[in-house]
Design a protein around this motif. Structure first.
Motif, PDB file in Angstrom:
ATOM      1  N   LEU A   1     -38.170   8.496 -68.905  1.00 37.95           N
ATOM      2  CA  LEU A   1     -37.850   9.261 -67.908  1.00 37.95           C
ATOM      3  C   LEU A   1     -36.602   8.589 -66.858  1.00 37.95           C
ATOM      4  O   LEU A   1     -35.981   9.500 -66.270  1.00 37.95           O
ATOM      5  CB  LEU A   1     -39.015   9.583 -66.570  1.00 37.95           C
TER       6      LEU A   1
ATOM      7  N   ASP B   1     -29.934  13.596 -72.636  1.00 34.72           N
ATOM      8  CA  ASP B   1     -31.019  13.863 -71.888  1.00 34.72           C
ATOM      9  C   ASP B   1     -31.812  14.783 -73.057  1.00 34.72           C
ATOM     10  O   ASP B   1     -32.995  14.597 -72.917  1.00 34.72           O
ATOM     11  CB  ASP B   1     -30.457  14.694 -70.918  1.00 34.72           C
ATOM     12  N   ASP B   2     -31.285  15.508 -73.861  1.00 36.97           N
ATOM     13  CA  ASP B   2     -31.966  16.121 -74.799  1.00 36.97           C
ATOM     14  C   ASP B   2     -32.587  15.278 -75.779  1.00 36.97           C
ATOM     15  O   ASP B   2     -33.991  15.705 -76.228  1.00 36.97           O
ATOM     16  CB  ASP B   2     -30.969  17.055 -75.879  1.00 36.97           C
TER      17      ASP B   2
ATOM     18  N   SER C   1     -35.883  13.880 -74.176  1.00 39.78           N
ATOM     19  CA  SER C   1     -36.719  14.759 -74.043  1.00 39.78           C
ATOM     20  C   SER C   1     -37.515  15.138 -75.374  1.00 39.78           C
ATOM     21  O   SER C   1     -38.731  14.939 -75.412  1.00 39.78           O
ATOM     22  CB  SER C   1     -36.235  16.308 -73.708  1.00 39.78           C
ATOM     23  N   ASP C   2     -36.873  14.986 -76.497  1.00 33.65           N
ATOM     24  CA  ASP C   2     -37.418  15.105 -77.795  1.00 33.65           C
ATOM     25  C   ASP C   2     -38.278  13.867 -78.060  1.00 33.65           C
ATOM     26  O   ASP C   2     -39.576  14.014 -78.536  1.00 33.65           O
ATOM     27  CB  ASP C   2     -36.321  15.164 -78.946  1.00 33.65           C
TER      28      ASP C   2
ATOM     29  N   ARG D   1     -40.132  12.012 -75.848  1.00 28.15           N
ATOM     30  CA  ARG D   1     -41.262  12.466 -74.983  1.00 28.15           C
ATOM     31  C   ARG D   1     -42.026  13.345 -75.458  1.00 28.15           C
ATOM     32  O   ARG D   1     -43.271  13.312 -75.632  1.00 28.15           O
ATOM     33  CB  ARG D   1     -40.831  13.018 -73.447  1.00 28.15           C
ATOM     34  N   SER D   2     -41.658  14.527 -76.017  1.00 29.46           N
ATOM     35  CA  SER D   2     -42.596  15.417 -76.601  1.00 29.46           C
ATOM     36  C   SER D   2     -42.892  15.131 -78.045  1.00 29.46           C
ATOM     37  O   SER D   2     -43.846  15.629 -78.295  1.00 29.46           O
ATOM     38  CB  SER D   2     -41.689  17.002 -76.857  1.00 29.46           C
TER      39      SER D   2
ATOM     40  N   PHE E   1     -48.492  11.134 -71.880  1.00 28.83           N
ATOM     41  CA  PHE E   1     -48.456  10.746 -70.303  1.00 28.83           C
ATOM     42  C   PHE E   1     -49.686  11.073 -69.851  1.00 28.83           C
ATOM     43  O   PHE E   1     -50.301  12.237 -69.825  1.00 28.83           O
ATOM     44  CB  PHE E   1     -47.370  11.555 -69.626  1.00 28.83           C
TER      45      PHE E   1
ATOM     46  N   PRO F   1     -46.958  19.952 -74.722  1.00 29.15           N
ATOM     47  CA  PRO F   1     -45.975  19.033 -75.180  1.00 29.15           C
ATOM     48  C   PRO F   1     -45.411  19.598 -76.479  1.00 29.15           C
ATOM     49  O   PRO F   1     -44.317  19.538 -77.125  1.00 29.15           O
ATOM     50  CB  PRO F   1     -46.573  17.857 -75.795  1.00 29.15           C
TER      51      PRO F   1
ATOM     52  N   TYR G   1     -42.806  22.289 -76.172  1.00 27.46           N
ATOM     53  CA  TYR G   1     -41.229  21.841 -76.128  1.00 27.46           C
ATOM     54  C   TYR G   1     -40.773  20.944 -77.424  1.00 27.46           C
ATOM     55  O   TYR G   1     -39.845  20.516 -77.413  1.00 27.46           O
ATOM     56  CB  TYR G   1     -41.149  20.899 -75.001  1.00 27.46           C
TER      57      TYR G   1
END
Lengths: 232, 425
Positions: free
Chosen positions: A61, A81-82, A85-86, A88-89, A94, A114, A117
């Motif tokens: 994050l 950023d993308d 995000s990938d 994270r998903s 979390f 999750p 996304y």
């Protein structure tokens, strides 16, 4: 940097500096450690010790000001950023202190967030979500909304959500902080179970008895690692 | 996951988020609702008004040039006279000039209006009694309903025949056909030989008040000259007004439409040269038509701007509420970002909600916009026309409003720092 094949996350001299007015605040001041697959780390420290910053960094994050953070074999410093995000998903799970479920979605939908996304979700994701809910004792609550559930049930939904993408790393932030003792114990037992199944867990807590369950205890102080205690 | 599934899911999620605050969502849509409905109903009213004007103008005959007698304003020095003859208006000479000297004229028809009471047994009224020529029916494009119109033979032989407009025929002969009956015009009896369809009421005609009978009665020109002469007597309190008018109207039909401006110019020059008083009026339906088109264009611009402003206000309303919603749902945005949502996922989530609001408002607005013209027709007695394009345009604009005014709040949501957003209470 050279990491073992079973290294899930690796931090190398990570620093995170905030600008507060004209003052530089060193929230993390040179932190290095590796987490191997299947390890159960707990991170302890007083507030302001940098443990939240560390967790945000490990959760992709936030990004280190200097130093490198490797997650699932990738240097996060080079990702946009993308891409983060990938990560994270697909690679992270979390679990928050205040559950953080989305109130307008029902239990099953919350578990599947999750997956929504992911660019290429597994075709059996929904079956997985149902199986997880079943394991957490939520199978008769699938169409309920979070406000209709008890705290313990909500946290079980959140844990299911953290597991649905089969993450490499589960990050828990004071995950039992809002629960009564008995429910907290149940949830902690669940973490033990997950750890025994080979999940990699990082658990931020300020309670010693919670930290005791982990394989590694990392103490933070003033943005630095005070000690790492290996329990087993 | 296929694109359609992603689409239906975000649609469902959007509907659900909006359903959490039903009243707020409803109130938010009101701006667009009224904007859309006002676009549609204003267009319908404008379209109807211009259609009506054009119909009236067309009835005058777009290939006609009409010259009319107008009573000039009284000169102040002769107001104390109790009895006098006022002489004004178009003359038979004018008619001959038009017929002989104008190029491109197909037919010329003269009309005299006669002030006489018309009686049938005990029914009496004062309709417009028009003395005219057989060509009148062709030049004005009116339709013979029953029997026939006045003929050359009637005019030549000074036949006592007349033709009623249908509403007049219905008044005098409510239960039977008027053809073959007799009516008394002033002191004389006339045979009814036919009826013609009524004229559409022009916007400047006074509406019939109460029992007043509207309609027209046509008699042969020569017959009328013979029986009624040229001097009309009007009784007024304390005085008698006598008017002498040779012709009340000269209608010239132009053979080809493109000659109309030329004939109109010639008529204008002629009237100016031979009449020193302002006792005439020139009506060129084609010019009126052009003016009506221009008026319609201006009308549409004005209505369009009003409707556009209301849609703008509606859009700003949506943006306002969405900005508040984004702030309120900061934490949800943080959660979604933490769980792997990319910026574009957040953008599309809020954009979908905006578009749902505006399209929902637009759909309700289309419904209301279709209902308002019906109510206007019912209660205001105005003609309205909803063209099929109007609801589609209005609906399309409302959807566009949602996208345009949703972009900024959605962008704000997507640009939030996930860490800050998660910490938000």
């Amino acid at each position: 940097m050279i990491t073992g094949t079973d290294t899930v996350a690796a931090l190398e001299d990570v620093r995170r500096t905030y600008l507060m007015g004209s003052n530089e605040v060193h929230a993390l001041d040179g932190v290095s450690f590796d987490i191997e697959r299947g390890q159960y780390w707990s991170i302890m420290g007083a507030s302001g010790s940098g443990k939240s910053t560390l967790l945000n960094l490990m959760g992709c994050l936030d990004r280190p000001t200097t130093g490198t953070y490797w997650l699932a074999g990738r240097d996060t410093g080079s990702l946009d950023d993308d891409d983060l995000s990938d990560l994270r998903s697909t690679h992270l799970g979390f679990i928050f202190q205040s559950y953080n479920l989305i109130p307008q979605l029902d239990v099953l939908e919350n578990i599947l967030v999750p997956i929504y996304y992911q660019d290429e979700p597994a075709p059996d994701a929904e079956d997985r979500a149902r199986a997880l809910a079943d394991r957490m004792g939520l199978s008769d609550r699938l169409d309920h909304r979070p406000p209709e559930l008890s705290g313990g049930q909500q946290q079980r939904v959140a844990i299911s959500r953290a597991l649905v993408n089969d993450p490499d790393l589960i990050l828990a932030d004071e995950a039992t902080g809002n629960l009564d003792t008995q429910t907290a114990t149940e949830i902690l037992d669940l973490f033990d179970e997950l750890s025994a199944e080979g999940k990699t867990i990082v658990f931020v807590t300020h309670e010693a008895h919670v930290a005791e369950r982990a394989s590694h205890i990392l103490r933070m102080r003033d943005g630095r690692i005070e000690e790492v205690k290996v329990q087993r | 996951m296929t694109a359609t599934r992603v689409f239906t899911r975000s649609l469902r999620a959007g509907v659900r988020s909006l359903a959490l605050h039903k009243l707020r969502s409803l109130l938010t849509t009101l701006g667009v609702l009224f904007g859309t409905s006002s676009v549609i109903s204003m267009l319908a009213i404008g379209e109807g008004a211009s259609y009506e004007a054009q119909e009236q103008i067309k009835q005058l005959g777009s290939q006609n040039v009409i010259l009319r007698s107008v009573k000039p304003p009284d000169s102040p020095n002769d107001t104390n006279q109790t009895s006098r003859v006022v002489n004004y208006g178009l003359t038979r000479m004018d008619r001959e000039r038009v017929e002989d000297t104008f190029v491109g004229i197909e037919k010329v028809v003269a009309v005299r209006e006669i002030q006489q009471e018309v009686r049938v047994k005990n029914r009496s009224a004062n309709p417009r009694v028009l003395a005219t020529e057989p060509a009148y029916i062709d030049v004005t494009g009116r339709m013979v309903w029953e029997g026939r119109f006045i003929t050359e033979e009637d005019d030549r032989s000074l036949n006592n025949v007349c033709v009623l407009s249908t509403e007049l025929a219905r008044y005098y002969f409510p239960l039977e056909s008027a053809v073959g009956k007799r009516v008394k015009i002033g002191p004389d009896y006339f045979d009814v030989v036919g009826t013609v369809a009524p004229r559409m009421r022009a916007a400047d005609d006074p509406a019939p008040a109460g029992e007043e009978v509207t309609g027209e009665l046509f008699v042969p020109y020569q017959t009328a000259m013979r029986w009624f002469g040229e001097i009309q007597v009007k009784m007024r309190a304390g005085s008698r007004d006598m008017e002498q008018v040779e012709l009340h109207e000269i209608i010239a039909r132009v053979g080809r439409g493109e000659d109309v401006p030329m004939v109109a110019a010639a008529a204008r020059t002629m009237l100016e040269r031979f009449h020193d008083k302002r006792d005439h009026d020139l009506i060129v339906p084609l010019e009126l038509l052009a003016r009506a088109e221009e008026t319609k264009r201006i009308f549409n611009i004005v209505l369009g701007s009003i409707a556009g402003i209301s849609l703008l206000v509606g859009g700003i309303g949506i943006m306002n509420v969405m900005l508040a919603t984004v702030t309120e749902r900061t934490r949800e945005i943080g959660i979604r970002r933490a769980l792997g949502a990319k910026r574009r996922h957040i953008v599309s989530q809020f954009l979908v909600e905006c578009v749902l609001l505006s399209v929902g408002g637009g759909a309700l607005g289309v419904g209301l916009g279709l209902a308002i013209p019906l109510l206007v027709e019912e209660f205001a007695d105005m003609r309205t026309i909803v063209t099929p394009a109007a609801p589609m345009i209005a609906f399309g604009i409302s959807a566009g409003v949602g996208v345009i005014f949703g972009l900024y709040p959605a962008w704000r949501a997507a640009e939030m720092d996930p860490v800050e957003a998660l910490r938000h209470e």
